[in-house]
Scaffold this active site. Structure first.
Site, PDB file in Angstrom:
ATOM      1  N   GLU A 320      82.052  79.986  53.569  1.00  0.00           N
ATOM      2  CA  GLU A 320      83.331  79.396  53.185  1.00  0.00           C
ATOM      3  C   GLU A 320      84.249  80.393  52.476  1.00  0.00           C
ATOM      4  O   GLU A 320      84.569  80.224  51.312  1.00  0.00           O
ATOM      5  CB  GLU A 320      83.069  78.214  52.241  1.00  0.00           C
ATOM      6  CG  GLU A 320      82.108  77.200  52.799  1.00  0.00           C
ATOM      7  CD  GLU A 320      81.709  76.143  51.792  1.00  0.00           C
ATOM      8  OE1 GLU A 320      81.483  75.003  52.230  1.00  0.00           O
ATOM      9  OE2 GLU A 320      81.621  76.435  50.584  1.00  0.00           O
ATOM     10  N   PRO A 321      84.670  81.439  53.169  1.00  0.00           N
ATOM     11  CA  PRO A 321      85.561  82.396  52.514  1.00  0.00           C
ATOM     12  C   PRO A 321      86.963  81.816  52.348  1.00  0.00           C
ATOM     13  O   PRO A 321      87.515  81.232  53.287  1.00  0.00           O
ATOM     14  CB  PRO A 321      85.587  83.576  53.499  1.00  0.00           C
ATOM     15  CG  PRO A 321      85.323  82.950  54.835  1.00  0.00           C
ATOM     16  CD  PRO A 321      84.411  81.787  54.577  1.00  0.00           C
ATOM     17  N   GLY A 322      87.523  81.937  51.169  1.00  0.00           N
ATOM     18  CA  GLY A 322      88.909  81.551  50.939  1.00  0.00           C
ATOM     19  C   GLY A 322      89.700  82.805  50.631  1.00  0.00           C
ATOM     20  O   GLY A 322      90.470  83.317  51.453  1.00  0.00           O
ATOM     21  N   ARG A 323      89.432  83.357  49.424  1.00  0.00           N
ATOM     22  CA  ARG A 323      90.096  84.578  48.975  1.00  0.00           C
ATOM     23  C   ARG A 323      90.008  85.706  50.003  1.00  0.00           C
ATOM     24  O   ARG A 323      90.983  86.413  50.239  1.00  0.00           O
ATOM     25  CB  ARG A 323      89.408  85.037  47.682  1.00  0.00           C
ATOM     26  CG  ARG A 323      90.055  86.225  46.991  1.00  0.00           C
ATOM     27  CD  ARG A 323      89.102  86.788  45.913  1.00  0.00           C
ATOM     28  NE  ARG A 323      88.473  85.728  45.163  1.00  0.00           N
ATOM     29  CZ  ARG A 323      88.931  85.204  44.034  1.00  0.00           C
ATOM     30  NH1 ARG A 323      90.011  85.681  43.491  1.00  0.00           N
ATOM     31  NH2 ARG A 323      88.278  84.232  43.428  1.00  0.00           N
ATOM     32  N   ARG A 360      96.419  83.993  37.259  1.00  0.00           N
ATOM     33  CA  ARG A 360      95.077  84.577  37.263  1.00  0.00           C
ATOM     34  C   ARG A 360      94.882  85.623  36.167  1.00  0.00           C
ATOM     35  O   ARG A 360      93.801  85.760  35.618  1.00  0.00           O
ATOM     36  CB  ARG A 360      94.741  85.164  38.636  1.00  0.00           C
ATOM     37  CG  ARG A 360      94.619  84.090  39.726  1.00  0.00           C
ATOM     38  CD  ARG A 360      94.057  84.648  41.020  1.00  0.00           C
ATOM     39  NE  ARG A 360      92.688  85.108  40.843  1.00  0.00           N
ATOM     40  CZ  ARG A 360      92.329  86.358  40.714  1.00  0.00           C
ATOM     41  NH1 ARG A 360      93.227  87.329  40.774  1.00  0.00           N
ATOM     42  NH2 ARG A 360      91.073  86.687  40.529  1.00  0.00           N
ATOM     43  N   CYS A 391     107.582  81.292  27.922  1.00  0.00           N
ATOM     44  CA  CYS A 391     107.506  81.324  26.463  1.00  0.00           C
ATOM     45  C   CYS A 391     106.061  81.380  26.015  1.00  0.00           C
ATOM     46  O   CYS A 391     105.526  80.410  25.475  1.00  0.00           O
ATOM     47  CB  CYS A 391     108.194  80.100  25.891  1.00  0.00           C
ATOM     48  SG  CYS A 391     109.884  80.004  26.454  1.00  0.00           S
ATOM     49  N   GLU A 392     105.429  82.505  26.264  1.00  0.00           N
ATOM     50  CA  GLU A 392     103.992  82.636  26.044  1.00  0.00           C
ATOM     51  C   GLU A 392     103.696  84.127  26.045  1.00  0.00           C
ATOM     52  O   GLU A 392     104.019  84.804  27.024  1.00  0.00           O
ATOM     53  CB  GLU A 392     103.293  81.936  27.221  1.00  0.00           C
ATOM     54  CG  GLU A 392     101.803  81.965  27.234  1.00  0.00           C
ATOM     55  CD  GLU A 392     101.216  80.925  26.313  1.00  0.00           C
ATOM     56  OE1 GLU A 392     100.288  81.292  25.563  1.00  0.00           O
ATOM     57  OE2 GLU A 392     101.683  79.776  26.319  1.00  0.00           O
ATOM     58  N   TYR A 421      94.909  81.809  45.378  1.00  0.00           N
ATOM     59  CA  TYR A 421      94.906  81.276  44.008  1.00  0.00           C
ATOM     60  C   TYR A 421      96.140  81.668  43.195  1.00  0.00           C
ATOM     61  O   TYR A 421      96.075  81.721  41.973  1.00  0.00           O
ATOM     62  CB  TYR A 421      93.609  81.678  43.266  1.00  0.00           C
ATOM     63  CG  TYR A 421      92.381  81.259  44.024  1.00  0.00           C
ATOM     64  CD1 TYR A 421      92.043  79.912  44.129  1.00  0.00           C
ATOM     65  CD2 TYR A 421      91.579  82.183  44.677  1.00  0.00           C
ATOM     66  CE1 TYR A 421      90.935  79.509  44.868  1.00  0.00           C
ATOM     67  CE2 TYR A 421      90.471  81.793  45.418  1.00  0.00           C
ATOM     68  CZ  TYR A 421      90.156  80.450  45.504  1.00  0.00           C
ATOM     69  OH  TYR A 421      89.073  80.058  46.233  1.00  0.00           O
TER      70      TYR A 421
HETATM   71  C1  PLP Z   1      86.068  78.081  45.674  1.00  0.00           C
HETATM   72  C2  PLP Z   1      85.033  77.797  46.695  1.00  0.00           C
HETATM   73  C3  PLP Z   1      84.980  78.547  47.858  1.00  0.00           C
HETATM   74  C4  PLP Z   1      85.893  79.710  48.146  1.00  0.00           C
HETATM   75  O1  PLP Z   1      85.768  80.717  47.206  1.00  0.00           O
HETATM   76  P1  PLP Z   1      86.497  82.144  47.487  1.00  0.00           P
HETATM   77  O2  PLP Z   1      86.201  82.928  46.268  1.00  0.00           O
HETATM   78  O3  PLP Z   1      87.943  81.850  47.657  1.00  0.00           O
HETATM   79  O4  PLP Z   1      85.899  82.685  48.734  1.00  0.00           O
HETATM   80  C5  PLP Z   1      84.030  78.215  48.820  1.00  0.00           C
HETATM   81  N1  PLP Z   1      83.184  77.181  48.620  1.00  0.00           N
HETATM   82  C6  PLP Z   1      83.218  76.426  47.503  1.00  0.00           C
HETATM   83  C7  PLP Z   1      82.270  75.318  47.360  1.00  0.00           C
HETATM   84  C8  PLP Z   1      84.137  76.706  46.510  1.00  0.00           C
HETATM   85  O5  PLP Z   1      84.143  75.970  45.401  1.00  0.00           O
END
Ligand code: PLP
Length: 463
Positions: A320-323, A360, A391-392, A421
């Site tokens: 499950e790659p997102g980043r 981040r 303002c931080e 993100y």
């Molecule tokens: C956040 C998350 C991801 C993705 O994480 P990345 O760092 O963006 O790859 C995949 N699976 C689960 C369950 C997550 O919580």
């Protein structure tokens, strides 16, 4: 650290105690391909371009701050992941990194599946036509309404996160006359971040069900007895921004161990395992991420080896790659405003955004780089901190970076690797208007998420 290590001059040497850089880069105008989207380059005038369009034109047309996303890079990264894992495995893009209807369509066209973890993400996915069976639904506290929608829509899997949720999803599925495919999220006693992983004896966090103490085995026991559930596998997600595969190795070994226990106790071989996301990207030149094919090979080898040792058929793997997909594909373009040199310290460079478009740095102490985007410069490097307009005092975008000392208000600067993100965590702090996301490809730029307007703010404020 010796003073002579700082060509920028000794007046900077005393303050480089917490920064990332020890010295300015050899060429301030250079674009390290590791941290920039693939089509980003500089044109003859020195301005950076993406997808063939220059930063100055982009700023004129779409304003600043804005995120510019290299669509062909996004698609290429999707294909690289899909190809690396092949038809025998599944790649789920983690929508929480950045989700929009255009992104959902790209994912479909490039053969990826999609993870969502809220009703809003589910709605976006379904609205853009993602087939429900290609959606996985995550989260530690899915509401009853969200579960009902997911089950009714027919999502491919719900990842169960607690004992209560096992009962809840089973009950809802049964009431709706369905048998819901599910995985159980386990915590394997490993937490991984960047270059190290930590083995934790007990799990003091909110996600998943611990393998330790037989909890996960008990969760499997319950799930297997409930008519509303079809248990298809075990899920483990160990952290974020990970470069070292050793944490995944421990995770895979422990998940396979559980599969073997399940087989021994119930005579059932669960067909799937999901090893989560968390693969790292390069935010700065110091980062060396793995390529998808290396990751696929490493994970495949580990699972195959462990299954052989346990006498199990190798399960279908998902990741499950997102980043790692969206992160490198976008940069944020800002206009420089007030510049405040603090003698003997550093120069504070204020931009027209800040923690509302990139939380981040404030939240995780994240590292970023920055370049002058509207032109090149041969001026001396200047140690800078890029800050926002909020303002931080913690409103920092880039903690320490070198920018040319002739930087002036009105210049454009760009922060790379902001695809993940940043827009998805953006806020309206100080009633900031959240920036647009503009997809650029082959000389065409298209807004995929528009900029908020003051009218949007007032519409929510019902007086
Ligand atoms: C956040 C998350 C991801 C993705 O994480 P990345 O760092 O963006 O790859 C995949 N699976 C689960 C369950 C997550 O919580």
């Amino acid at each position: 650290m010796s003073r002579s290590a700082h060509p920028a001059g000794p007046r900077h040497a005393d303050v480089m105690t917490e920064g990332h850089y020890t010295a300015p880069p050899a060429d301030l105008n250079a674009l390290d391909e590791k941290v920039w989207a693939r089509t980003v380059t500089r044109d003859e005038d020195g301005a950076i371009t993406v997808g063939g369009i220059g930063a100055t034109r982009l700023a004129e047309e779409f304003g600043t701050p804005a995120y510019f996303l290299d669509e062909s890079d996004f698609r290429a990264r999707c294909r690289a992941w899909a190809d690396a894992f092949g038809p025998g495995a599944d790649v789920f893009y983690a929508g929480k990194a950045f989700l929009s209807r255009a992104v959902v369509r790209w994912l479909q066209e490039e053969g990826l599946n999609l993870d969502v973890c809220s009703g809003g993400e589910l709605t976006t996915a379904l609205d853009a036509g993602m087939p429900a069976e290609r959606i996985a639904f995550h989260g530690n506290n899915k509401t009853v309404a969200e579960i009902e929608r997911a089950v009714t829509a027919g999502v491919g899997r719900i990842v169960l996160d607690s004992f209560q949720e096992i009962a809840r999803v089973a009950h809802i599925a049964q009431r709706l006359g369905k048998r819901q495919r599910v995985q159980i999220r386990v915590t394997v006693g490993v937490e991984a971040h960047t270059h190290e992983f930590i083995a934790t004896a007990h799990e003091d966090q909110k996600f998943g069900i611990a393998l330790a103490g037989g909890q996960a085995a008990e969760a499997v026991r319950r799930a297997l007895t409930l008519d509303g559930l079809e248990l298809i596998g075990i899920h483990s997600h160990i952290g974020s921004q990970i470069f070292d595969m050793a944490g995944f190795e421990v995770s895979a070994r422990r998940v396979v161990q559980l599969l073997a226990e399940v087989r021994d106790e119930h005579g059932v071989e669960l067909p799937e395992i999901d090893l989560g996301g968390g693969l790292g990207i390069a935010y700065t030149s110091e980062d060396d991420p793995r390529e998808p094919h290396e990751i696929a090979k490493a994970l495949g080898d580990i699972v195959t080896r462990e299954c052989e040792a346990a006498g199990l058929a190798t399960p279908r793997i998902s990741v499950e790659p997102g980043r790692a997909i969206v992160g490198p594909t976008a940069f944020t373009l800002y206009e420089v405003g007030t510049i405040k040199p603090l003698e003997g310290l550093r120069t504070y460079v204020s931009v027209d955004g800040g923690m509302s478009d990139n939380i981040r740095t404030a939240l995780y102490d994240a590292e970023y780089t920055v370049v002058l985007a509207s032109r090149t410069s041969d001026a001396e490097p200047m140690l800078a901190r890029v800050v926002g307009k909020h303002c931080e005092s913690g409103d920092i975008v880039v903690k320490d970076a070198f920018l040319p000392s002739d930087l002036a208000p009105g210049d454009l600067i760009a922060v790379p690797a902001t695809g993940a993100y940043c827009r998805s965590m953006a806020s309206n702090y100080n009633h900031a208007l959240r920036p647009p996301v503009v997809a650029v490809r082959d000389g065409q730029a298209r807004v995929i998420v528009r900029r908020e307007t003051e009218e949007d703010l007032l519409r929510l404020d019902v007086g």
